[in-house]
Design a protein around this motif. Structure first.
Motif, short mmCIF file in Angstrom:
data_model
loop_
_atom_site.label_atom_id
_atom_site.label_comp_id
_atom_site.label_asym_id
_atom_site.label_seq_id
_atom_site.Cartn_x
_atom_site.Cartn_y
_atom_site.Cartn_z
N PRO A 4 0.82 -1.24 0.00
CA PRO A 4 0.00 0.00 0.00
C PRO A 4 0.84 1.27 0.00
O PRO A 4 0.39 2.32 -0.46
N VAL A 7 1.35 2.16 -3.51
CA VAL A 7 0.12 2.73 -4.06
C VAL A 7 -0.02 4.19 -3.67
O VAL A 7 -0.40 5.05 -4.47
N HIS A 8 0.29 4.50 -2.43
CA HIS A 8 0.20 5.89 -1.96
C HIS A 8 1.21 6.77 -2.69
O HIS A 8 0.89 7.90 -3.09
N LEU A 22 -6.16 3.36 -3.33
CA LEU A 22 -6.10 2.17 -2.49
C LEU A 22 -7.34 1.30 -2.69
O LEU A 22 -7.23 0.06 -2.76
N LEU A 26 -7.28 -2.58 -4.01
CA LEU A 26 -7.87 -3.69 -3.28
C LEU A 26 -8.96 -4.37 -4.09
O LEU A 26 -9.09 -5.61 -4.05
#
Length: 200
Positions: A4, A7-8, A22, A26
């Protein structure tokens, strides 16, 4: 699985909302079939296939739990065989009542043997865990900590010096069928640079 944090960072670089990125990540992860189980996490946990923006084929029958477990077991066996072949793993052949040496722990100097010279006797085996004991100690370690003694003679055994070994007498007659091999008696000549010297 993609972190994650990545992703950020990607959303910040593309100037997008990190929460939306996010959620999208997912959603795609839960709808992607896992290589080990052969099914997506949403179909296994929620009992339905998540819809994504990608085009889909007609709905296929859901895999049963038995099929998923068999697929998971087969994939894990393949991964284990691959890892064992790369690490050159070999089965440890240790049996009950075998005499073994225990590997020392901690720092070992050059003058010290890596194994304790006082042997142990195996009393119990449970999977890869081996339990061995001797007069004053009982230990339980992984099988890799032990080394099997193939030829072990306990102090209670008879002294080997008392065993008589037949030896042929020095003047025993030679067996004509099995003659003793001898080197060839070739003529040896001195080197040329020593011909001017007198040999005694």
């Amino acid at each position: 699985m993609k972190s994650p944090k990545i992703v950020h960072q990607t959303a910040h670089t593309e100037q997008k909302s990190s929460q939306q990125a996010l959620n999208e990540f997912l959603r795609n992860y839960r709808a992607t079939p896992h290589p080990t189980t052969g099914a997506s996490p949403s179909s296994l946990l929620l009992r339905h296939t998540a819809r994504t923006r990608l085009p889909e084929f007609p709905a296929q029958p859901k895999a049963s739990d038995d099929t998923t477990r068999q697929h998971d077991k087969h994939q894990k066996e393949r991964m284990k065989q691959y890892a064992d072949s790369k690490r050159r793993a070999k089965p440890v052949l240790i049996g009950i009542s075998d005499m073994v040496l225990l590997r020392r722990e901690g720092h070992i100097s050059n003058e010290t043997s890596p194994y304790d010279p006082d042997p142990y006797q195996v009393t119990e085996i449970k999977g890869s865990m081996v339990t061995a004991e001797r007069k004053d100690k009982k230990v339980t370690r992984n099988a890799t900590f032990f080394k099997v003694l193939k030829h072990y003679m306990s102090p209670d055994d008879e002294d080997i010096d008392d065993i008589e070994i037949p030896v042929d007498p020095p003047n025993a007659p030679l067996d004509p069928q099995h003659p003793i091999e001898r080197r060839s008696q070739r003529i040896r000549h001195p080197p040329k640079h020593l011909q001017d010297f007198v040999r005694e």
